[in-house]
Design a protein around this motif. Sequence first.
Motif, PDB file in Angstrom:
ATOM      1  N   PRO A  69      32.045 -11.143  75.535  1.00 23.66           N
ATOM      2  CA  PRO A  69      32.806 -10.879  76.758  1.00 23.66           C
ATOM      3  C   PRO A  69      34.323 -10.941  76.617  1.00 23.66           C
ATOM      4  CG  PRO A  69      31.928 -13.094  76.804  1.00 23.66           C
ATOM      5  CD  PRO A  69      31.383 -12.441  75.562  1.00 23.66           C
ATOM      6  N   ALA A  70      34.810 -11.465  75.489  1.00 19.77           N
ATOM      7  CA  ALA A  70      36.254 -11.637  75.321  1.00 19.77           C
ATOM      8  C   ALA A  70      36.628 -11.382  73.873  1.00 19.77           C
ATOM      9  CB  ALA A  70      36.653 -13.060  75.719  1.00 19.77           C
ATOM     10  N   VAL A  71      37.911 -11.150  73.636  1.00 17.97           N
ATOM     11  CA  VAL A  71      38.399 -10.922  72.281  1.00 17.97           C
ATOM     12  C   VAL A  71      38.151 -12.188  71.465  1.00 17.97           C
ATOM     13  CG1 VAL A  71      40.457 -10.495  70.881  1.00 17.97           C
ATOM     14  CG2 VAL A  71      40.137  -9.266  73.043  1.00 17.97           C
ATOM     15  N   PRO A  72      37.440 -12.060  70.340  1.00 17.33           N
ATOM     16  CA  PRO A  72      37.176 -13.227  69.505  1.00 17.33           C
ATOM     17  C   PRO A  72      38.404 -13.584  68.666  1.00 17.33           C
ATOM     18  CG  PRO A  72      36.248 -11.297  68.475  1.00 17.33           C
ATOM     19  CD  PRO A  72      36.831 -10.847  69.806  1.00 17.33           C
ATOM     20  N   GLU A  73      38.312 -14.642  67.915  1.00 22.16           N
ATOM     21  CA  GLU A  73      39.361 -15.019  66.962  1.00 22.16           C
ATOM     22  C   GLU A  73      39.497 -13.884  65.951  1.00 22.16           C
ATOM     23  OE1 GLU A  73      42.339 -17.498  65.784  1.00 22.16           O
ATOM     24  OE2 GLU A  73      40.941 -17.972  67.398  1.00 22.16           O
ATOM     25  N   LEU A  74      40.704 -13.387  65.761  1.00 27.02           N
ATOM     26  CA  LEU A  74      40.948 -12.276  64.844  1.00 27.02           C
ATOM     27  C   LEU A  74      41.905 -12.710  63.748  1.00 27.02           C
ATOM     28  CD1 LEU A  74      41.590  -9.469  67.502  1.00 27.02           C
ATOM     29  CD2 LEU A  74      39.452  -9.958  66.290  1.00 27.02           C
ATOM     30  N   ASP A  75      41.669 -12.194  62.543  1.00 32.70           N
ATOM     31  CA  ASP A  75      42.597 -12.468  61.451  1.00 32.70           C
ATOM     32  C   ASP A  75      43.199 -11.150  60.968  1.00 32.70           C
ATOM     33  OD1 ASP A  75      40.696 -11.223  59.842  1.00 32.70           O
ATOM     34  OD2 ASP A  75      39.928 -13.094  59.016  1.00 32.70           O
ATOM     35  N   GLY A  76      43.902 -11.197  59.876  1.00 29.60           N
ATOM     36  CA  GLY A  76      44.598 -10.023  59.361  1.00 29.60           C
ATOM     37  C   GLY A  76      43.699  -8.935  58.809  1.00 29.60           C
ATOM     38  N   THR A  77      42.381  -9.137  58.838  1.00 32.48           N
ATOM     39  CA  THR A  77      41.461  -8.087  58.384  1.00 32.48           C
ATOM     40  C   THR A  77      40.970  -7.232  59.543  1.00 32.48           C
ATOM     41  OG1 THR A  77      39.400  -9.356  58.628  1.00 32.48           O
ATOM     42  CG2 THR A  77      40.621  -9.621  56.550  1.00 32.48           C
ATOM     43  N   ALA A  78      41.357  -7.579  60.766  1.00 28.12           N
ATOM     44  CA  ALA A  78      40.789  -6.943  61.959  1.00 28.12           C
ATOM     45  C   ALA A  78      41.572  -5.716  62.398  1.00 28.12           C
ATOM     46  CB  ALA A  78      40.720  -7.941  63.101  1.00 28.12           C
ATOM     47  N   ASP A  79      40.826  -4.650  62.674  1.00 29.52           N
ATOM     48  CA  ASP A  79      41.351  -3.453  63.316  1.00 29.52           C
ATOM     49  C   ASP A  79      40.709  -3.400  64.701  1.00 29.52           C
ATOM     50  OD1 ASP A  79      42.665  -2.802  60.958  1.00 29.52           O
ATOM     51  OD2 ASP A  79      41.142  -1.368  60.303  1.00 29.52           O
ATOM     52  N   VAL A  80      41.538  -3.292  65.745  1.00 33.48           N
ATOM     53  CA  VAL A  80      41.065  -3.318  67.132  1.00 33.48           C
ATOM     54  C   VAL A  80      41.316  -1.953  67.758  1.00 33.48           C
ATOM     55  CG1 VAL A  80      41.321  -4.415  69.387  1.00 33.48           C
ATOM     56  CG2 VAL A  80      41.622  -5.781  67.288  1.00 33.48           C
ATOM     57  N   VAL A  81      40.268  -1.363  68.330  1.00 32.38           N
ATOM     58  CA  VAL A  81      40.394  -0.064  68.987  1.00 32.38           C
ATOM     59  C   VAL A  81      39.902  -0.203  70.422  1.00 32.38           C
ATOM     60  CG1 VAL A  81      39.725   2.367  68.984  1.00 32.38           C
ATOM     61  CG2 VAL A  81      40.003   1.143  66.806  1.00 32.38           C
ATOM     62  N   VAL A  82      40.797   0.019  71.379  1.00 23.24           N
ATOM     63  CA  VAL A  82      40.432   0.011  72.796  1.00 23.24           C
ATOM     64  C   VAL A  82      39.972   1.419  73.131  1.00 23.24           C
ATOM     65  CG1 VAL A  82      41.224  -0.368  75.153  1.00 23.24           C
ATOM     66  CG2 VAL A  82      42.065  -1.835  73.303  1.00 23.24           C
ATOM     67  N   THR A  83      38.726   1.543  73.597  1.00 22.51           N
ATOM     68  CA  THR A  83      38.111   2.863  73.745  1.00 22.51           C
ATOM     69  C   THR A  83      38.159   3.421  75.165  1.00 22.51           C
ATOM     70  OG1 THR A  83      35.892   1.990  74.124  1.00 22.51           O
ATOM     71  CG2 THR A  83      36.555   2.355  71.827  1.00 22.51           C
ATOM     72  N   ASP A  84      38.774   2.696  76.091  1.00 19.11           N
ATOM     73  CA  ASP A  84      38.886   3.191  77.469  1.00 19.11           C
ATOM     74  C   ASP A  84      40.178   2.647  78.061  1.00 19.11           C
ATOM     75  OD1 ASP A  84      38.713   3.808  80.175  1.00 19.11           O
ATOM     76  OD2 ASP A  84      36.596   3.288  80.341  1.00 19.11           O
ATOM     77  N   HIS A  85      41.128   3.524  78.326  1.00 17.84           N
ATOM     78  CA  HIS A  85      42.428   3.069  78.846  1.00 17.84           C
ATOM     79  C   HIS A  85      42.482   3.057  80.372  1.00 17.84           C
ATOM     80  CE1 HIS A  85      42.852   7.463  78.287  1.00 17.84           C
ATOM     81  NE2 HIS A  85      43.498   7.392  79.436  1.00 17.84           N
ATOM     82  N   HIS A  86      41.352   3.304  81.030  1.00 22.82           N
ATOM     83  CA  HIS A  86      41.306   3.296  82.494  1.00 22.82           C
ATOM     84  C   HIS A  86      40.769   1.989  83.066  1.00 22.82           C
ATOM     85  CE1 HIS A  86      42.321   7.510  82.745  1.00 22.82           C
ATOM     86  NE2 HIS A  86      41.369   7.793  81.876  1.00 22.82           N
ATOM     87  N   ARG A  87      40.306   1.089  82.245  1.00 21.91           N
ATOM     88  CA  ARG A  87      39.681  -0.126  82.736  1.00 21.91           C
ATOM     89  C   ARG A  87      40.718  -1.118  83.247  1.00 21.91           C
ATOM     90  NH1 ARG A  87      34.455  -1.151  80.321  1.00 21.91           N
ATOM     91  NH2 ARG A  87      34.639  -3.186  81.331  1.00 21.91           N
TER      92      ARG A  87
END
Length: 171
Positions: A69-87
């Motif tokens: 349900p929420a962004v987890p702990e991320l490190d420098g190996t993570a690529d994050v892609v938001v797939t819906d900009h209307h939310r």
Amino acid sequence: MAANPADTPHDPACEVAHGTAEPQVTERTLVAVFASPVARYLLAYGRDLGYDTVLVEPDRDQAPDGAVPAVPELDGTADVVVTDHHRPELGELLRDALAHPARWIGVLGNPRHEGPHVAALTALGVAPDDIARVHRPVGLNIGSRTPPEIAVATLAGLLADRNGRPGGFEF
């Protein structure tokens, strides 16, 4: 006249492509934000490419099994892609992702318009330098229109960026 294979320089990538050597595996995580058709393909293709994959979906009614349900702990190996900009949760989830040292963060959307993430993050008091970490557009410009094509373009762009390459047909 065909080249003599003995005269060809050794290419480890060629051996991997032919299945005679194992690929060098590097740790990498792909986080797709919001359950969407593009996210479904991103995560499937991302797993094929060796990413550890995570789906973030805060809406319990839309969350498939395995989503968090929420962004987890991320490190420098993570690529994050938001797939819906209307939310409506766009700003909060991006703010949370920006609080981590993720390698890359991007939002899908039409590059001819300013992304709504800029106003959402500004309203939340996120610093301009952090807002500038958010990539838009994402992926390679291949004219993609369908969810699978968008996922391929996005992943190709991430791989090019990760490998320090321009993408496209320049080598």
